[in-house]
Design an enzyme around this catalytic site. Structure first.
Site, PDB file in Angstrom:
ATOM      1  N   SER A 252       0.849  -1.182   0.000  1.00  0.00           N
ATOM      2  CA  SER A 252       0.000   0.000   0.000  1.00  0.00           C
ATOM      3  C   SER A 252       0.882   1.228   0.000  1.00  0.00           C
ATOM      4  CB  SER A 252      -0.899   0.007   1.234  1.00  0.00           C
ATOM      5  OG  SER A 252      -0.114   0.320   2.362  1.00  0.00           O
ATOM      6  N   LYS A 253       0.223   2.355  -0.111  1.00  0.00           N
ATOM      7  CA  LYS A 253       0.933   3.631  -0.175  1.00  0.00           C
ATOM      8  C   LYS A 253       1.910   3.772   1.002  1.00  0.00           C
ATOM      9  CE  LYS A 253       1.536   7.175  -2.554  1.00  0.00           C
ATOM     10  NZ  LYS A 253       2.232   7.011  -3.786  1.00  0.00           N
ATOM     11  N   ARG A 254       1.543   3.164   2.125  1.00  0.00           N
ATOM     12  CA  ARG A 254       2.399   3.281   3.311  1.00  0.00           C
ATOM     13  C   ARG A 254       3.781   2.646   3.115  1.00  0.00           C
ATOM     14  NH1 ARG A 254      -0.568   0.630   7.540  1.00  0.00           N
ATOM     15  NH2 ARG A 254      -2.326   0.820   6.126  1.00  0.00           N
ATOM     16  N   GLY A 256       5.582   3.102   0.722  1.00  0.00           N
ATOM     17  CA  GLY A 256       6.372   3.930  -0.171  1.00  0.00           C
ATOM     18  C   GLY A 256       5.705   3.984  -1.514  1.00  0.00           C
TER      19      GLY A 256
END
Ligand code: GLU
Length: 487
Positions: A252-254, A256
């Site tokens: 996920s975006k978390r 990176g």
């Protein structure tokens, strides 16, 4: 049979790594089999879709050199290739399904559906549509329409049927029709839902294989039922595994960067991204890790696509990118480095002079073995550019306190000033001479020069740094260090 495959992104955001992988696998499968690769746009989510996203996705595919033979912007016999331009076609298919009794109009309101959902949940059952509008008479329909209700169209799911999917990656997968419930194929605004439109597209574009992410496996029985209702052959499916982060969670975006453009912006090379994503779920038969697009097209096969999740390992990506950086010409790397240098306000004149170009090439050659992606040029530019060194700290500051340092710097300045030219070779000679003349070990000469010039104890070779800094900057940097730290 000629192989026909497609990539059908929803243009609701940038092209993500997972999407790029689906596109790549389809592309490779088509090339391997001398088939046709189609790109089309699933833009029926009117709120979230945009032409801008569509454009960006296509640009990202082009950047990766994943070219399509037919489809959006390219054209072909089966167009249009954007779903909102195909609404008439979906209407035709809807009518066919309604006429054959495989679909029907449903007038249930949001509240009624919500009530049904809650009742089923309370009984511990899976919420699904129970078929209230299945048997409406024409009179009942007319009355509901008169009431101003706008219907959706639902697919009539047959009862008690086992739906077999033969998946090239997952083997035979069986779903029970009873858990599904009659699902919407056309919304009340006349826009088809994904599961319906995708089938109409795949039929009318004569797809032989549907290669896509595992997240669509659960949609597949709904799609297969529509093929069956229409009496058309079902394509081969291949659902490729999810991509997980190194902790085993969903990417996920978390974690990176997940969009291809993020990597493009950071200065990863497209051939490295392609090589890396090819290995996300597919494994070659030999030991080789580096593959060009052509080599991948040759080597690719669906039976070497793994059932288990792929792991997105940024270190591996950097490793692969480093390989391709080393293989690139300095001229290419200069072009790729420029936008990053520009972020720091460093830009050559519009008509780059030979001297500037030579400087840039020298800079790239000095660091290309050290960087993993081009944005990292920003971490190295301070060694080579400008007349002020970084401020030394800790051990580096200690180095400047050595009692020999003033003598070393004096002699260094003399030597560079009297040197006819500053090349890597002359700098090597000059530093050697200094150790001899001062009767000092190399470390006692090189280290103070390095720290005085760069503020750092480590970094690129001095014989690369000094010629690129040039005489004026070299002298100015030494002067600054002397004033600041040697009193
Ligand atoms: N629009 C779908 C997606 O982006 C395509 C799924 C499919 O290939 O059927 O996930």
């Amino acid at each position: 049979m000629k192989i026909r495959v497609r990539f059908a992104p929803s243009p609701t955001g940038p092209l993500h790594i997972g999407g790029a992988r689906s596109a790549l696998f389809n592309y490779l499968w088509a090339r391997k089999n001398k088939g046709t690769f189609i790109v089309r746009s699933e833009d029926t989510d009117l709120e979230r879709s945009s032409r801008e996203s569509e454009h960006n996705i296509l640009e990202a595919l082009r950047w990766l050199n994943i070219q399509w033979d037919e489809g959006i912007e390219v054209g072909g016999e089966n167009g249009p290739y954007r779903q909102t331009d195909r609404l008439e076609l979906y209407k035709e298919y809807t009518e066919r399904l309604i006429t054959s009794g495989h679909a029907y109009y449903c007038y249930c309101s949001e509240e009624e559906l919500e009530h049904e959902r809650e009742t089923l949940l309370a009984k511990g059952e899976t919420p699904r549509y129970m078929g209230k509008c299945r048997q409406l008479t024409p009179e009942q329909r007319a009355a509901l329409e008169l009431d101003g209700r706008k219907p959706v169209v639902r697919f009539r799911v047959p009862e008690g049927q086992a739906i077999h999917i033969s998946d090239q990656v997952r083997g035979d997968v069986v779903f029970e029709s009873d858990g599904i419930g009659d699902y919407v194929i056309v919304k009340s605004d006349g826009i088809p839902t994904y599961n319906f439109a995708v089938v109409v597209d795949d039929i009318t574009m004569s797809m032989t294989h549907v290669i896509r992410g595992e997240e669509h496996l659960s949609n597949t029985p709904r799609q297969v039922l529509i093929y069956q209702a229409l009496g058309t052959p079902v394509p081969e499916f291949a659902h490729i595994s999810l991509i997980l982060n190194t902790e085993g969670g969903k990417m996920s975006k978390r974690d990176g960067d997940t969009a291809v453009i993020d990597y493009q912006k950071k200065g990863y090379l497209p051939e490295a991204i392609v090589n890396f994503i090819a290995l996300l779920g597919w494994s070659p038969s030999g030991e080789e890790e580096f593959y060009t697009l052509d080599e991948l097209a040759e080597a690719f096969s669906l039976d070497r696509v793994s059932k288990s999740p792929a792991v997105f390992d940024r270190y591996k990506l950097d490793y692969i990118n480093t390989h391709y950086i080393k293989k690139s010409s300095p001229e290419r790397l200069v072009e790729l480095a420029l936008p990053h240098l520009e972020e720091l306000g460093i830009r050559p004149d519009e008509k780059r002079s030979d001297k500037q170009q030579q400087w840039l090439i020298g800079f790239i050659k000095a660091i290309s073995e050290k960087i993993s992606y081009m944005a990292e040029v920003k971490d190295y530019i301070h060694y080579f550019h400008g007349n002020v060194p970084l401020e030394p700290e800790g051990e580096a500051l200690e180095v400047l306190k050595g009692e020999q340092v003033p003598r070393v710097l004096e002699l260094f300045m003399e030597k560079v000033q009297s040197s006819e030219q500053l090349s890597g070779e002359t700098v090597k000679v000059l530093l050697k001479q200094m150790t001899k003349e001062l009767k000092l070990g190399g470390k006692f000469v090189y280290m103070p020069v390095r720290v005085a010039l760069t503020g750092q104890m480590h970094g690129p070779e001095l014989y690369d740094i000094i010629p690129l800094l040039g005489l004026e900057n070299v002298l100015e940097r030494i002067r600054v260090t002397k004033v600041r730290y040697l009193g």
